[in-house]
Design a protein around this motif. Sequence first.
Motif, mmCIF file in Angstrom:
data_model
loop_
_atom_site.group_PDB
_atom_site.id
_atom_site.type_symbol
_atom_site.label_atom_id
_atom_site.label_comp_id
_atom_site.label_asym_id
_atom_site.label_seq_id
_atom_site.Cartn_x
_atom_site.Cartn_y
_atom_site.Cartn_z
ATOM 1 N N VAL A 48 0.836 -1.202 0.000
ATOM 2 C CA VAL A 48 0.000 0.000 0.000
ATOM 3 C C VAL A 48 0.873 1.254 0.000
ATOM 4 N N ASP A 49 0.323 2.338 -0.521
ATOM 5 C CA ASP A 49 1.022 3.627 -0.515
ATOM 6 C C ASP A 49 0.774 4.380 0.782
ATOM 7 N N GLY A 50 -0.347 4.073 1.424
ATOM 8 C CA GLY A 50 -0.688 4.748 2.663
ATOM 9 C C GLY A 50 -1.767 4.001 3.403
ATOM 10 N N ILE A 51 -2.021 4.477 4.612
ATOM 11 C CA ILE A 51 -3.006 3.852 5.479
ATOM 12 C C ILE A 51 -3.947 4.920 6.029
ATOM 13 N N ILE A 52 -5.220 4.579 6.031
ATOM 14 C CA ILE A 52 -6.256 5.421 6.606
ATOM 15 C C ILE A 52 -6.609 4.829 7.962
ATOM 16 N N THR A 53 -6.803 5.686 8.967
ATOM 17 C CA THR A 53 -7.195 5.205 10.278
ATOM 18 C C THR A 53 -7.981 6.260 11.036
ATOM 19 N N THR A 54 -8.832 5.788 11.924
ATOM 20 C CA THR A 54 -9.522 6.684 12.857
ATOM 21 C C THR A 54 -8.768 6.740 14.176
ATOM 22 N N LYS A 55 -7.721 5.950 14.296
ATOM 23 C CA LYS A 55 -6.972 5.845 15.550
ATOM 24 C C LYS A 55 -5.734 6.753 15.524
ATOM 25 N N PRO A 56 -5.796 7.882 16.236
ATOM 26 C CA PRO A 56 -4.660 8.804 16.242
ATOM 27 C C PRO A 56 -3.349 8.151 16.686
ATOM 28 N N THR A 57 -3.426 7.124 17.535
ATOM 29 C CA THR A 57 -2.213 6.484 18.046
ATOM 30 C C THR A 57 -1.431 5.750 16.958
ATOM 31 N N LEU A 58 -2.068 5.440 15.828
ATOM 32 C CA LEU A 58 -1.371 4.724 14.746
ATOM 33 C C LEU A 58 -0.635 5.659 13.790
ATOM 34 N N ILE A 59 -0.928 6.943 13.820
ATOM 35 C CA ILE A 59 -0.350 7.889 12.853
ATOM 36 C C ILE A 59 1.174 7.848 12.860
#
Length: 184
Positions: free
Chosen positions: A83-94
């Motif tokens: 993948v080129d990037g990841i989408i998340t709702t979890k700020p801790t994963l940024i």
Amino acid sequence: MKILLDSLSENPIIAAIKSVRDIDVVLERDVKVVFLLCGNILNMKSIVAAIKNSGKKVFAHIDLVEGLGKDEYAVKYLKLVGVDGIITTKPTLIKCIKNEGLIAVQRIFLLDSRSLETGIKNILEDKPNAVEIMPGLAHKVIEKIHENVKIPVIAGGLIWDKIDIENAISNGAVGISTSCKDLW
């Protein structure tokens, strides 16, 4: 991050795929960026390869890939599948996503003024590469976030026609994430 912005400058529409059945459709369309909102650990590698082979950028929503934890190992797995990037709702994963050299897109849901304040605070603290605002119809909010965080804003959710796209773009969004195939 430049690859995302360059792709969105060519075509600001992002195909948000909610079903594996839609992959063949997106391969035929002119979109440059795909948000995967489906898939599992068994089919993710082949899905990503098919989309990338068609010249598109692929972002997986880590919270929606079945069979993955929501941790650093899941981030490493998604990097391995390409993948080129990841989408998340979890700020801790940024931070973890960025440390792996991937583009981090933080998805935030705006329900009221408090969620707006919290969203801006989280964006400023966690520093994702881009933020996806849900719902994308909130063009006044898109403008406010764009002015406050100075990172690319993507509008997503409830985008059903060209007027929704125009409103979001004119208020600062760099891209529009939609599952509406007619807009791809």
